[in-house]
Write a protein that holds these residues in place. Sequence first.
Motif, PDB file in Angstrom:
ATOM      1  N   UNK A 134      29.418 -16.115  -6.010  1.00  0.00           N
ATOM      2  CA  UNK A 134      30.588 -16.948  -5.748  1.00  0.00           C
ATOM      3  C   UNK A 134      30.675 -17.189  -4.247  1.00  0.00           C
ATOM      4  N   UNK A 135      31.036 -18.403  -3.871  1.00  0.00           N
ATOM      5  CA  UNK A 135      31.127 -18.755  -2.451  1.00  0.00           C
ATOM      6  C   UNK A 135      32.448 -19.464  -2.181  1.00  0.00           C
ATOM      7  N   UNK A 136      32.868 -19.365  -0.926  1.00  0.00           N
ATOM      8  CA  UNK A 136      34.031 -20.128  -0.476  1.00  0.00           C
ATOM      9  C   UNK A 136      33.559 -21.557  -0.234  1.00  0.00           C
ATOM     10  N   UNK A 137      34.331 -22.527  -0.706  1.00  0.00           N
ATOM     11  CA  UNK A 137      33.953 -23.920  -0.494  1.00  0.00           C
ATOM     12  C   UNK A 137      35.200 -24.781  -0.390  1.00  0.00           C
ATOM     13  N   UNK A 138      35.291 -25.480   0.732  1.00  0.00           N
ATOM     14  CA  UNK A 138      36.416 -26.397   0.925  1.00  0.00           C
ATOM     15  C   UNK A 138      36.169 -27.700   0.157  1.00  0.00           C
ATOM     16  N   UNK A 139      34.915 -27.980  -0.157  1.00  0.00           N
ATOM     17  CA  UNK A 139      34.550 -29.232  -0.822  1.00  0.00           C
ATOM     18  C   UNK A 139      34.627 -29.161  -2.347  1.00  0.00           C
ATOM     19  N   UNK A 140      34.761 -27.964  -2.890  1.00  0.00           N
ATOM     20  CA  UNK A 140      34.736 -27.802  -4.348  1.00  0.00           C
ATOM     21  C   UNK A 140      35.964 -27.045  -4.831  1.00  0.00           C
ATOM     22  N   UNK A 141      36.433 -27.424  -6.009  1.00  0.00           N
ATOM     23  CA  UNK A 141      37.550 -26.713  -6.623  1.00  0.00           C
ATOM     24  C   UNK A 141      37.062 -25.353  -7.110  1.00  0.00           C
ATOM     25  N   UNK A 142      38.008 -24.472  -7.321  1.00  0.00           N
ATOM     26  CA  UNK A 142      37.677 -23.149  -7.844  1.00  0.00           C
ATOM     27  C   UNK A 142      36.998 -23.284  -9.210  1.00  0.00           C
ATOM     28  N   UNK A 143      36.008 -22.455  -9.427  1.00  0.00           N
ATOM     29  CA  UNK A 143      35.251 -22.406 -10.684  1.00  0.00           C
ATOM     30  C   UNK A 143      34.393 -23.655 -10.914  1.00  0.00           C
ATOM     31  N   UNK A 144      34.057 -24.347  -9.838  1.00  0.00           N
ATOM     32  CA  UNK A 144      33.146 -25.490  -9.928  1.00  0.00           C
ATOM     33  C   UNK A 144      31.813 -25.115  -9.285  1.00  0.00           C
ATOM     34  N   UNK A 145      30.769 -25.744  -9.757  1.00  0.00           N
ATOM     35  CA  UNK A 145      29.424 -25.448  -9.264  1.00  0.00           C
ATOM     36  C   UNK A 145      29.254 -26.029  -7.865  1.00  0.00           C
ATOM     37  N   UNK A 146      28.786 -25.171  -6.955  1.00  0.00           N
ATOM     38  CA  UNK A 146      28.555 -25.583  -5.576  1.00  0.00           C
ATOM     39  C   UNK A 146      27.093 -25.970  -5.386  1.00  0.00           C
ATOM     40  N   UNK A 147      26.195 -25.148  -5.930  1.00  0.00           N
ATOM     41  CA  UNK A 147      24.771 -25.375  -5.706  1.00  0.00           C
ATOM     42  C   UNK A 147      23.967 -24.952  -6.934  1.00  0.00           C
ATOM     43  N   UNK A 148      22.956 -25.737  -7.239  1.00  0.00           N
ATOM     44  CA  UNK A 148      22.018 -25.399  -8.309  1.00  0.00           C
ATOM     45  C   UNK A 148      20.877 -24.604  -7.692  1.00  0.00           C
ATOM     46  N   UNK A 149      20.652 -23.409  -8.199  1.00  0.00           N
ATOM     47  CA  UNK A 149      19.578 -22.562  -7.687  1.00  0.00           C
ATOM     48  C   UNK A 149      18.313 -22.684  -8.539  1.00  0.00           C
ATOM     49  N   UNK A 150      18.496 -22.816  -9.840  1.00  0.00           N
ATOM     50  CA  UNK A 150      17.363 -23.015 -10.751  1.00  0.00           C
ATOM     51  C   UNK A 150      17.859 -23.805 -11.956  1.00  0.00           C
TER      52      UNK A 150
END
Length: 169
Positions: A134-150
């Motif tokens: 889980x990461x802090x993100x100002x660009x994304x709402x809580x429980x939304x995908x920030x980055x695809x790793x695989x």
Amino acid sequence: MSEEKQNGQIQEETVENSENQNNELEKLQAEYNELKDTYLRANAEFENIKKRMEKEKISATIYANESFAKDLLDVVDALEAAVNVEANDEISLKIKEGVQNTLDLLLKKLEKHMVKVIDAEGEFDPNLHEAMFHVESADHESNHIVQLLQKGYMMNDRIIRSAKVSVAK
């Protein structure tokens, strides 16, 4: 009177024979009904077994292909990694183009066999995605995908590899 006696005896014997025949007929009818019931049950059981075997055959085919498709995902990952390598000269660009063509062909063949990429955008779905962190993100709402790793993949509406993602807190 002896004639009347004989007639009476004949009538009694006829009645007894008739009763015996009726009893015998009832026994035979009961036996017939029992055998018919047994036959119908056995036939129904046979039909159920046939249907179950057909389902198992289809299921076995699907899941056998699923294992093979899952093994091919490592090849897809390797080809995607090769395509993402920076190419500086003409030879490297040609090789990269060939790798991209191979990757495209492999993906088309997988799609032909019902292997599809899992969408990894928007809201996190634990049924489809695996949160790696889980990461802090100002660009994304809580429980939304920030980055695809695989990338994740499904085959016949069944997950063969969940998408590995990072999720906004």
